[in-house]
Write an enzyme that holds these catalytic residues in place. Sequence first.
Site, PDB file in Angstrom:
ATOM      1  N   CYS A   1      -0.291   4.042   2.271  1.00  0.00           N
ATOM      2  CA  CYS A   1       0.000   3.800   3.686  1.00  0.00           C
ATOM      3  C   CYS A   1       1.478   4.030   3.990  1.00  0.00           C
ATOM      4  O   CYS A   1       1.825   4.611   5.010  1.00  0.00           O
ATOM      5  CB  CYS A   1      -0.332   2.359   4.072  1.00  0.00           C
ATOM      6  SG  CYS A   1      -1.948   1.809   3.528  1.00  0.00           S
ATOM      7  N   ASP A   2       2.355   3.534   3.131  1.00  0.00           N
ATOM      8  CA  ASP A   2       3.763   3.402   3.524  1.00  0.00           C
ATOM      9  C   ASP A   2       4.750   4.224   2.706  1.00  0.00           C
ATOM     10  O   ASP A   2       5.934   4.270   3.055  1.00  0.00           O
ATOM     11  CB  ASP A   2       4.169   1.914   3.452  1.00  0.00           C
ATOM     12  CG  ASP A   2       3.360   1.074   4.430  1.00  0.00           C
ATOM     13  OD1 ASP A   2       2.935   1.627   5.461  1.00  0.00           O
ATOM     14  OD2 ASP A   2       3.141  -0.115   4.155  1.00  0.00           O
TER      15      ASP A   2
ATOM     16  N   CYS B   1       0.833  -1.204   0.000  1.00  0.00           N
ATOM     17  CA  CYS B   1       0.000   0.000   0.000  1.00  0.00           C
ATOM     18  C   CYS B   1       0.872   1.259   0.000  1.00  0.00           C
ATOM     19  O   CYS B   1       1.426   1.625   1.032  1.00  0.00           O
ATOM     20  CB  CYS B   1      -0.913  -0.041   1.229  1.00  0.00           C
ATOM     21  SG  CYS B   1      -1.895   1.434   1.446  1.00  0.00           S
TER      22      CYS B   1
END
Length: 309
Positions: free
Chosen positions: A138-139, A135
């Site tokens: 997300c990261d 993701c």
Amino acid sequence: MSDVRNVIIIGSGPAGYTAAVYSARAELKPLVFEGSVTAGGALMNTTDVENFPGFPDGIMGPDLMDNMRKQAERFGAELIADDVVEVDLRANPKVIKTHTDTYYAKSVILAMGSRYRELGLDSEKRLSGHGVSWCATCDGFFFRNKDIVVVGGGDTAMEEANFLTRFGRMVTVVHRRDTLRASKIMQDRAFANDKIRFVWDSEVSDVIGDAKVEAVKLRNVKSGEESELATDALFIAIGHEPRTELVKGQIDLDENGYIKVAHPSTATNIEGVFAAGDVVDHTYRQAITAAGTGCAASLDSERWLANNE
Ligand code: FAD
């Protein structure tokens, strides 16, 4: 019939637990099936979560899920760490079976989540949350000025690669073929981005690193030749599957297998059955959006119960 529940929730990610908090606070005494292996959902497999509001210093994925679980229990949700293996959602009351028991409910919230496709390497599992990610939203932020590898050749892979150039020094896309599957517009965007380069006809055969990702081993699928590419992160974007095996044939699904709901509500095509989180959503796929639709599903089921008493 002895014990007919108001609402049974299947799934224990942000969607399921949020639905449980709301249903429990509405005095509906929800019963939640958490799954036998991965209670807590997808975030149990990650480290820092920095984009869930309310945690200015971030929170570890398993801690966030443990908090949600405790919050649901505090208000009286009953949690069972078991898998639902069969359902009859058209029956009245609805029938929910585990390997050992049968349960009945007036309404059901489906929150089984989805699974990211994996490469199938031991090293990928070991380094998940330590440089291996599924993701970019997300990261990506963790890899400022770092080297990043993205695996995949579809729209998602190109979207992730383009997005990751905001952070990374260089983004290398590794693809098994010599052409992309992505739509023309996504390809054009990727080819025009001078921070993206491509390694064609190649697959990642291993992820190297002890505590964090240090390199990937590449294998050319045509020549069989192996090489190593130093990198700080590996983003895997080779597909995504909703966990809908349980309800296939009963609930309307879209062409990719996600549960169809009557947006903006969470109602499925079956009366009294609602769905939330990544089992519905192939667009946002975030913990906060899953929690948001979990809340909506609980409110929808509460109103449905009130209208059908
Ligand atoms: P899930 O979290 O997938 O939970 C579904 C649960 O239902 C699972 O526990 C499953 O075992 C259970 N279940 C399924 N079928 C059954 C059944 N038949 N019986 C009983 N139980 C069942 N999002 C962010 O916002 N921020 C991040 O930093 C972030 N990092 C991520 C890192 C990783 C490695 C991954 C994989 C995802 C990350 N995400 C992040 C995405 C986020 O985790 C998901 O969007 C979110 O968890 C979806 O929630 P959900 O409740 O829909 O499903």
